[in-house]
Scaffold this motif. Structure first.
Motif: not given
Length: 155
Positions: A34-48
């Motif tokens: 969704r459009d609002g998922d950017a913060d979640l994606l940043r978090h997941l990328l940081a974890e990876e």
């Protein structure tokens, strides 16, 4: 753990995710972003990114997280994408440079140029310049690469 994506969207900072959980979440987001998922994606990328700083190789989860964040199209995400690319020798070689242009070439480059105080600015500008010069990329080329990478994960 079976990921409840709606719950994760609401409380990702307090939800511990191991490698398998992140992989499941990223594949769900591939289909249901969704459009609002950017913060979640940043978090997941940081974890990876953090996981890749400790190991060898490039797992597809890092590439998928970078792809999904780049698809959000926000120029300020270039810094998280650059950090992921720099996580290790393997990620520098294995994470595609075209993902470093989430807002297109002009938008992302302008953002990097204006962030004079960012400690990674010089290195990123040099990399972007050399990458664009070597491959002679256009925004259309980047869109095609992103679409091809997405197709890889969808199939």
């Amino acid at each position: 753990m079976s990921i409840d994506l709606d719950q994760l969207r609401n409380d990702f900072t307090n939800t511990p995710l191991d490698e398998a959980d992140r992989e499941e979440a990223l594949h769900l987001l591939l289909r249901e972003r969704r459009d609002g998922d950017a913060d979640l994606l940043r978090h997941l990328l940081a974890e990876e990114t953090a996981a890749h700083q400790e190991g060898w190789g490039v797992r597809e989860t890092l590439v998928l997280a970078a792809l999904l964040l780049a698809e959000c199209g926000r120029e300020d995400d270039v810094w998280a994408l650059w950090e992921a690319k720099n996580a290790s020798f393997d990620t520098m070689a294995g994470l595609d440079g075209f993902l470093l242009f989430p807002a297109g070439i002009a938008g992302t480059t302008a953002h990097v140029i204006t962030n004079e105080q960012h400690p990674e600015r010089g290195e990123l500008m040099t990399y972007m310049s050399e990458y664009l010069e070597y491959d002679k990329l256009t925004d259309e080329d980047i869109r095609e690469h992103v679409a091809g990478l997405r197709s890889h994960f969808e199939n």
